[in-house]
Design a protein around this motif. Sequence first.
Motif, PDB file in Angstrom:
ATOM      1  N   PHE A   1      72.410 108.844 -37.663  1.00 15.97           N
ATOM      2  CA  PHE A   1      71.826 108.823 -38.993  1.00 15.97           C
ATOM      3  C   PHE A   1      71.439 110.245 -39.402  1.00 15.97           C
ATOM      4  CE2 PHE A   1      69.828 104.304 -38.648  1.00 15.97           C
ATOM      5  CZ  PHE A   1      71.074 103.739 -38.811  1.00 15.97           C
ATOM      6  N   ASP A   2      71.688 110.546 -40.645  1.00 19.38           N
ATOM      7  CA  ASP A   2      71.170 111.808 -41.160  1.00 19.38           C
ATOM      8  C   ASP A   2      69.771 111.562 -41.729  1.00 19.38           C
ATOM      9  OD1 ASP A   2      71.566 110.608 -43.640  1.00 19.38           O
ATOM     10  OD2 ASP A   2      73.256 111.882 -44.185  1.00 19.38           O
ATOM     11  N   GLN A   5      69.522 108.858 -44.545  1.00 23.40           N
ATOM     12  CA  GLN A   5      69.673 107.496 -44.031  1.00 23.40           C
ATOM     13  C   GLN A   5      68.434 107.056 -43.253  1.00 23.40           C
ATOM     14  OE1 GLN A   5      73.323 108.270 -41.938  1.00 23.40           O
ATOM     15  NE2 GLN A   5      74.536 107.164 -43.470  1.00 23.40           N
ATOM     16  N   ARG A   6      67.816 107.985 -42.533  1.00 22.87           N
ATOM     17  CA  ARG A   6      66.584 107.672 -41.804  1.00 22.87           C
ATOM     18  C   ARG A   6      65.472 107.261 -42.761  1.00 22.87           C
ATOM     19  NH1 ARG A   6      67.982 111.129 -37.895  1.00 22.87           N
ATOM     20  NH2 ARG A   6      67.391 112.979 -39.045  1.00 22.87           N
ATOM     21  N   GLU A   7      65.368 107.957 -43.878  1.00 23.31           N
ATOM     22  CA  GLU A   7      64.347 107.618 -44.878  1.00 23.31           C
ATOM     23  C   GLU A   7      64.591 106.227 -45.452  1.00 23.31           C
ATOM     24  OE1 GLU A   7      61.538 109.243 -45.760  1.00 23.31           O
ATOM     25  OE2 GLU A   7      62.030 110.547 -44.079  1.00 23.31           O
ATOM     26  N   ALA A   8      65.844 105.899 -45.730  1.00 26.15           N
ATOM     27  CA  ALA A   8      66.171 104.571 -46.252  1.00 26.15           C
ATOM     28  C   ALA A   8      65.882 103.496 -45.203  1.00 26.15           C
ATOM     29  CB  ALA A   8      67.640 104.518 -46.682  1.00 26.15           C
ATOM     30  N   PHE A   9      66.173 103.789 -43.944  1.00 26.90           N
ATOM     31  CA  PHE A   9      65.913 102.826 -42.870  1.00 26.90           C
ATOM     32  C   PHE A   9      64.403 102.590 -42.713  1.00 26.90           C
ATOM     33  CE2 PHE A   9      65.358 101.513 -38.451  1.00 26.90           C
ATOM     34  CZ  PHE A   9      66.206 100.413 -38.433  1.00 26.90           C
ATOM     35  N   LYS A  10      63.603 103.655 -42.792  1.00 25.30           N
ATOM     36  CA  LYS A  10      62.145 103.511 -42.709  1.00 25.30           C
ATOM     37  C   LYS A  10      61.629 102.637 -43.848  1.00 25.30           C
ATOM     38  CE  LYS A  10      61.346 108.144 -41.120  1.00 25.30           C
ATOM     39  NZ  LYS A  10      60.605 109.378 -41.385  1.00 25.30           N
ATOM     40  N   ALA A  11      62.190 102.820 -45.038  1.00 27.12           N
ATOM     41  CA  ALA A  11      61.775 102.004 -46.188  1.00 27.12           C
ATOM     42  C   ALA A  11      62.132 100.541 -45.960  1.00 27.12           C
ATOM     43  CB  ALA A  11      62.416 102.523 -47.464  1.00 27.12           C
ATOM     44  N   ILE A  46      64.429 102.866 -51.247  1.00 26.08           N
ATOM     45  CA  ILE A  46      65.799 102.592 -50.820  1.00 26.08           C
ATOM     46  C   ILE A  46      66.773 102.919 -51.950  1.00 26.08           C
ATOM     47  CG2 ILE A  46      67.408 100.732 -50.221  1.00 26.08           C
ATOM     48  CD1 ILE A  46      65.036  99.472 -48.633  1.00 26.08           C
ATOM     49  N   ASN A  47      66.468 102.454 -53.157  1.00 28.23           N
ATOM     50  CA  ASN A  47      67.351 102.713 -54.298  1.00 28.23           C
ATOM     51  C   ASN A  47      67.488 104.202 -54.586  1.00 28.23           C
ATOM     52  OD1 ASN A  47      67.970 100.024 -54.823  1.00 28.23           O
ATOM     53  ND2 ASN A  47      66.202  99.754 -56.140  1.00 28.23           N
ATOM     54  N   ASP A  48      66.407 104.957 -54.434  1.00 32.76           N
ATOM     55  CA  ASP A  48      66.446 106.392 -54.685  1.00 32.76           C
ATOM     56  C   ASP A  48      67.177 107.160 -53.597  1.00 32.76           C
ATOM     57  OD1 ASP A  48      64.978 105.971 -56.980  1.00 32.76           O
ATOM     58  OD2 ASP A  48      63.065 106.604 -56.091  1.00 32.76           O
ATOM     59  N   THR A  49      67.174 106.638 -52.385  1.00 35.56           N
ATOM     60  CA  THR A  49      67.708 107.365 -51.241  1.00 35.56           C
ATOM     61  C   THR A  49      69.195 107.119 -51.012  1.00 35.56           C
ATOM     62  OG1 THR A  49      65.532 107.204 -50.208  1.00 35.56           O
ATOM     63  CG2 THR A  49      67.353 107.822 -48.786  1.00 35.56           C
ATOM     64  N   LEU A  50      69.652 105.898 -51.203  1.00 34.87           N
ATOM     65  CA  LEU A  50      71.040 105.558 -50.912  1.00 34.87           C
ATOM     66  C   LEU A  50      71.986 106.034 -52.008  1.00 34.87           C
ATOM     67  CD1 LEU A  50      70.705 101.887 -49.602  1.00 34.87           C
ATOM     68  CD2 LEU A  50      70.882 103.973 -48.257  1.00 34.87           C
ATOM     69  N   THR A  51      73.235 106.276 -51.618  1.00 36.39           N
ATOM     70  CA  THR A  51      74.269 106.575 -52.605  1.00 36.39           C
ATOM     71  C   THR A  51      74.627 105.284 -53.339  1.00 36.39           C
ATOM     72  OG1 THR A  51      76.094 106.128 -51.090  1.00 36.39           O
ATOM     73  CG2 THR A  51      75.228 108.383 -51.116  1.00 36.39           C
ATOM     74  N   THR A  75      74.700  98.193 -43.602  1.00 40.93           N
ATOM     75  CA  THR A  75      75.125  99.136 -44.641  1.00 40.93           C
ATOM     76  C   THR A  75      75.538 100.463 -44.033  1.00 40.93           C
ATOM     77  OG1 THR A  75      73.650  98.129 -46.257  1.00 40.93           O
ATOM     78  CG2 THR A  75      74.375 100.375 -46.704  1.00 40.93           C
ATOM     79  N   MET A  76      74.728 100.986 -43.122  1.00 37.17           N
ATOM     80  CA  MET A  76      75.028 102.279 -42.514  1.00 37.17           C
ATOM     81  C   MET A  76      76.299 102.220 -41.661  1.00 37.17           C
ATOM     82  SD  MET A  76      72.926 104.237 -43.779  1.00 37.17           S
ATOM     83  CE  MET A  76      71.639 103.830 -44.917  1.00 37.17           C
ATOM     84  N   VAL A  77      76.513 101.115 -40.971  1.00 39.69           N
ATOM     85  CA  VAL A  77      77.710 100.978 -40.151  1.00 39.69           C
ATOM     86  C   VAL A  77      78.958 100.867 -41.029  1.00 39.69           C
ATOM     87  CG1 VAL A  77      78.912  99.438 -38.552  1.00 39.69           C
ATOM     88  CG2 VAL A  77      76.528 100.034 -38.144  1.00 39.69           C
ATOM     89  N   ARG A  78      78.877 100.030 -42.054  1.00 39.81           N
ATOM     90  CA  ARG A  78      80.038  99.790 -42.913  1.00 39.81           C
ATOM     91  C   ARG A  78      80.381 100.985 -43.785  1.00 39.81           C
ATOM     92  NH1 ARG A  78      80.774  93.976 -43.280  1.00 39.81           N
ATOM     93  NH2 ARG A  78      80.512  93.398 -41.103  1.00 39.81           N
ATOM     94  N   THR A  79      79.385 101.630 -44.383  1.00 39.65           N
ATOM     95  CA  THR A  79      79.675 102.742 -45.271  1.00 39.65           C
ATOM     96  C   THR A  79      79.850 104.055 -44.510  1.00 39.65           C
ATOM     97  OG1 THR A  79      77.320 103.132 -45.685  1.00 39.65           O
ATOM     98  CG2 THR A  79      78.497 101.710 -47.232  1.00 39.65           C
TER      99      THR A  79
END
Length: 83
Positions: A1-2, A5-11, A46-51, A75-79
Motif C-alpha cells: 500500500f502507498d 491507500q493506507r489513509e483510505a484503509f484507515k478510514a 474514503i471518497n477524497d482519498t481514492l481515485t 478494492t486495493m487488490v482488484r485495482t
Amino acid sequence: FDNRQREAFKAAVIVDLASALEATPFLGALAKPVADSIEDTGYAKINDTLTAVENTAFKSFDKVDPLSTIAMLRTMVRTGKEP
C-alpha cells in the motif's frame, strides 16, 4: 500500500468501528448520533482519498461485503493490477 491507500484503509477501519459501536446493545442507542457522524466522516475521507476507479470499485464492493475494511482490501487488490 502507498500512503494514499493506507489513509483510505484507515478510514474504512474507522467506519467499521463506528458501525460496531452503533450495533452494541444499549450503548448503540445512545451513541448512534456520534457513530453516524464518524461513519460520514470516514466515508468522506474514503471518497477524497481514492481515485475515481478505486472509488467506483469500493462502492460496489461495500454494498455486498459485511465490512468496509473487506471492501477496501478487495478494492486495493482488484485495482492494484491495473496499469
